[in-house]
Design a protein around this motif. Structure first.
Motif, mmCIF file in Angstrom:
data_model
loop_
_atom_site.group_PDB
_atom_site.id
_atom_site.type_symbol
_atom_site.label_atom_id
_atom_site.label_comp_id
_atom_site.label_asym_id
_atom_site.label_seq_id
_atom_site.Cartn_x
_atom_site.Cartn_y
_atom_site.Cartn_z
ATOM 1 N N LEU A 53 -8.553 55.956 -82.320
ATOM 2 C CA LEU A 53 -7.659 57.075 -82.024
ATOM 3 C C LEU A 53 -8.002 58.279 -82.902
ATOM 4 O O LEU A 53 -8.480 58.130 -84.028
ATOM 5 C CB LEU A 53 -6.198 56.666 -82.279
ATOM 6 C CG LEU A 53 -5.563 55.712 -81.263
ATOM 7 C CD1 LEU A 53 -4.212 55.236 -81.772
ATOM 8 C CD2 LEU A 53 -5.405 56.378 -79.901
ATOM 9 N N ARG A 54 -7.741 59.455 -82.353
ATOM 10 C CA ARG A 54 -7.950 60.676 -83.114
ATOM 11 C C ARG A 54 -6.698 60.982 -83.933
ATOM 12 O O ARG A 54 -5.628 60.433 -83.673
ATOM 13 C CB ARG A 54 -8.234 61.846 -82.166
ATOM 14 C CG ARG A 54 -9.525 61.664 -81.416
ATOM 15 C CD ARG A 54 -9.796 62.831 -80.511
ATOM 16 N NE ARG A 54 -9.964 64.083 -81.251
ATOM 17 C CZ ARG A 54 -10.317 65.224 -80.681
ATOM 18 N NH1 ARG A 54 -10.546 65.271 -79.370
ATOM 19 N NH2 ARG A 54 -10.437 66.327 -81.396
ATOM 20 N N PHE A 55 -6.851 61.863 -84.884
ATOM 21 C CA PHE A 55 -5.735 62.218 -85.767
ATOM 22 C C PHE A 55 -4.486 62.622 -84.977
ATOM 23 O O PHE A 55 -3.390 62.094 -85.199
ATOM 24 C CB PHE A 55 -6.161 63.365 -86.695
ATOM 25 C CG PHE A 55 -5.131 63.726 -87.726
ATOM 26 C CD1 PHE A 55 -5.084 63.067 -88.942
ATOM 27 C CD2 PHE A 55 -4.188 64.714 -87.477
ATOM 28 C CE1 PHE A 55 -4.134 63.388 -89.895
ATOM 29 C CE2 PHE A 55 -3.225 65.035 -88.422
ATOM 30 C CZ PHE A 55 -3.204 64.377 -89.634
ATOM 31 N N GLN A 67 2.386 65.503 -91.113
ATOM 32 C CA GLN A 67 0.929 65.521 -91.212
ATOM 33 C C GLN A 67 0.479 65.028 -92.577
ATOM 34 O O GLN A 67 -0.483 64.280 -92.699
ATOM 35 C CB GLN A 67 0.402 66.943 -90.988
ATOM 36 C CG GLN A 67 0.410 67.370 -89.536
ATOM 37 C CD GLN A 67 -0.099 68.793 -89.367
ATOM 38 O OE1 GLN A 67 0.219 69.654 -90.187
ATOM 39 N NE2 GLN A 67 -0.843 69.035 -88.312
ATOM 40 N N LYS A 68 1.203 65.464 -93.564
ATOM 41 C CA LYS A 68 0.846 65.072 -94.930
ATOM 42 C C LYS A 68 0.862 63.550 -95.098
ATOM 43 O O LYS A 68 -0.053 62.975 -95.673
ATOM 44 C CB LYS A 68 1.836 65.703 -95.907
ATOM 45 C CG LYS A 68 1.548 65.400 -97.350
ATOM 46 C CD LYS A 68 2.649 65.951 -98.228
ATOM 47 C CE LYS A 68 2.907 65.058 -99.403
ATOM 48 N NZ LYS A 68 4.144 65.464 -100.097
ATOM 49 N N MET A 69 1.919 62.936 -94.610
ATOM 50 C CA MET A 69 2.050 61.488 -94.744
ATOM 51 C C MET A 69 0.994 60.756 -93.933
ATOM 52 O O MET A 69 0.463 59.735 -94.378
ATOM 53 C CB MET A 69 3.449 61.046 -94.300
ATOM 54 C CG MET A 69 4.519 61.230 -95.347
ATOM 55 S SD MET A 69 4.208 60.248 -96.836
ATOM 56 C CE MET A 69 3.479 61.421 -97.923
ATOM 57 N N LEU A 70 0.689 61.278 -92.757
ATOM 58 C CA LEU A 70 -0.328 60.631 -91.937
ATOM 59 C C LEU A 70 -1.677 60.693 -92.642
ATOM 60 O O LEU A 70 -2.388 59.688 -92.741
ATOM 61 C CB LEU A 70 -0.408 61.286 -90.549
ATOM 62 C CG LEU A 70 -1.440 60.654 -89.607
ATOM 63 C CD1 LEU A 70 -1.247 59.169 -89.457
ATOM 64 C CD2 LEU A 70 -1.402 61.336 -88.233
ATOM 65 N N THR A 71 -2.002 61.851 -93.141
ATOM 66 C CA THR A 71 -3.264 62.004 -93.873
ATOM 67 C C THR A 71 -3.324 61.057 -95.060
ATOM 68 O O THR A 71 -4.298 60.334 -95.268
ATOM 69 C CB THR A 71 -3.409 63.452 -94.387
ATOM 70 O OG1 THR A 71 -3.330 64.347 -93.288
ATOM 71 C CG2 THR A 71 -4.725 63.644 -95.093
ATOM 72 N N GLN A 72 -2.264 61.043 -95.826
ATOM 73 C CA GLN A 72 -2.203 60.196 -97.013
ATOM 74 C C GLN A 72 -2.360 58.718 -96.642
ATOM 75 O O GLN A 72 -3.105 57.978 -97.289
ATOM 76 C CB GLN A 72 -0.854 60.418 -97.678
ATOM 77 C CG GLN A 72 -0.821 60.169 -99.160
ATOM 78 C CD GLN A 72 0.541 60.538 -99.718
ATOM 79 O OE1 GLN A 72 1.396 59.692 -99.928
ATOM 80 N NE2 GLN A 72 0.769 61.816 -99.926
ATOM 81 N N THR A 73 -1.635 58.318 -95.609
ATOM 82 C CA THR A 73 -1.699 56.930 -95.152
ATOM 83 C C THR A 73 -3.112 56.566 -94.714
ATOM 84 O O THR A 73 -3.657 55.532 -95.110
ATOM 85 C CB THR A 73 -0.731 56.721 -93.979
ATOM 86 O OG1 THR A 73 0.584 57.083 -94.392
ATOM 87 C CG2 THR A 73 -0.726 55.278 -93.525
ATOM 88 N N PRO A 93 -12.816 70.619 -84.829
ATOM 89 C CA PRO A 93 -13.141 69.333 -85.442
ATOM 90 C C PRO A 93 -12.661 68.152 -84.622
ATOM 91 O O PRO A 93 -11.644 68.230 -83.936
ATOM 92 C CB PRO A 93 -12.390 69.375 -86.780
ATOM 93 C CG PRO A 93 -12.091 70.784 -87.034
ATOM 94 C CD PRO A 93 -12.040 71.479 -85.737
ATOM 95 N N LYS A 94 -13.392 67.073 -84.698
ATOM 96 C CA LYS A 94 -12.975 65.837 -84.041
ATOM 97 C C LYS A 94 -13.157 64.697 -85.028
ATOM 98 O O LYS A 94 -14.253 64.477 -85.546
ATOM 99 C CB LYS A 94 -13.817 65.593 -82.792
ATOM 100 C CG LYS A 94 -13.461 64.319 -82.067
ATOM 101 C CD LYS A 94 -14.283 64.147 -80.799
ATOM 102 C CE LYS A 94 -14.022 62.773 -80.176
ATOM 103 N NZ LYS A 94 -14.797 62.575 -78.932
ATOM 104 N N VAL A 95 -12.066 64.007 -85.311
ATOM 105 C CA VAL A 95 -12.113 62.892 -86.256
ATOM 106 C C VAL A 95 -11.493 61.670 -85.611
ATOM 107 O O VAL A 95 -10.383 61.743 -85.086
ATOM 108 C CB VAL A 95 -11.346 63.229 -87.557
ATOM 109 C CG1 VAL A 95 -11.390 62.057 -88.523
ATOM 110 C CG2 VAL A 95 -11.921 64.471 -88.212
ATOM 111 N N GLU A 96 -12.234 60.599 -85.647
ATOM 112 C CA GLU A 96 -11.735 59.367 -85.046
ATOM 113 C C GLU A 96 -11.477 58.300 -86.098
ATOM 114 O O GLU A 96 -12.248 58.165 -87.054
ATOM 115 C CB GLU A 96 -12.736 58.834 -84.017
ATOM 116 C CG GLU A 96 -12.668 59.553 -82.688
ATOM 117 C CD GLU A 96 -13.605 58.925 -81.666
ATOM 118 O OE1 GLU A 96 -13.500 59.306 -80.489
ATOM 119 O OE2 GLU A 96 -14.432 58.076 -82.028
#
Lengths: 137, 137
Positions: A53-55, A67-73, A93-96
């Motif tokens: 899945l992508r961000f 967003q902060k928590m998702l990134t941190q997790t 950007p594309k990050v998977e």
DNA sequence: CAGCATCCATCTAGATACTG
DNA sequence: CAGTATCTAGATGGATGCTG
């Protein structure tokens, strides 16, 4: 588990009596803490089910996370090797993110807790109800 | 676990594909949170090993916990039915705590996590080391 | 002995604004 | 799109003092 007369520090034992390595003990506590951070398990589950899945897809499907928590997790999970992060050098950007073998087995390890909860849901609810009723009188 | 296309709320599934009851899901999250509070598992373990202990014995053997936290932990565990509290009407007061059947099986449920940690300790450490080294450059 | 009440430092998560 | 940076409200845990 076997009897343990040592005062401090506490030594854990497996049910078969094998004493646990302090390092293992530390990792267990970390793992439980990490999974208990409330988002890790959800991310693990989603990637378990959907593979990659992508961000933003994670962000949307979780619903309620910042967003902060998702990134941190995601960073913590990546650091421990539970998921893999792949950046595609494109604009935008594309990050998977995808689950690793390690993450997969970790999810399964927590399965015992799931099954316990399913089996004992009513017992716990009853216990709590009784407890609460006794205090309110 | 099976594929899950629902957006929100997230539905958990057991590895065999059985969808999980939201109530079970909630309990799992509570349990992990409770156990992750850092003292619950230690208390569970001590009572598992030694059967019955008094407040002060727990306090001493845990070492590092405050009275407030021990009381809070014991109350929560009692409320959920993991331990039983027995007060003897004597002076000075005597209160004994002992693990219940429910608490015993809960401890065993977390065993899968223990075994996973033992087996994968090195993988996790390696993953973290690699991750940290890549950032420090 | 086995607590409870209170105060306080710290840590965390969420909201918000900004960026390559 | 996929983040980072900053600020703040609230939760959490420890220390301390008091009590039946």
């Amino acid at each position: 588990m076997i009897k343990n007369k040592s005062i401090n520090p506490i030594t854990y034992h497996a049910p078969d009596g094998t004493p646990a390595d302090p390092e293992v003990q530390k990792l267990v506590e970390e793992l439980i803490g990490q999974v208990a951070d409330k988002w890790t398990m959800i991310v693990l589950e989603l990637l378990y089910e959907q593979g990659t899945l992508r961000f933003t897809e994670l962000f949307r499907q979780i619903g309620g996370i910042s967003q902060k928590m998702l990134t941190q997790t995601l960073r913590n999970m990546e650091r421990s090797g539970f998921i893999q992060r792949t950046v595609y050098p494109v604009v935008p950007p594309k990050v998977e993110y995808q689950i690793t073998e390690l993450g997969l087995t970790l999810g399964e390890a927590f399965c015992g807790v799931w099954m316990w909860a399913e089996k004992n849901l009513k017992h716990v609810h009853t216990a709590r109800k009784n407890y609460d009723e006794e205090r309110s009188n």
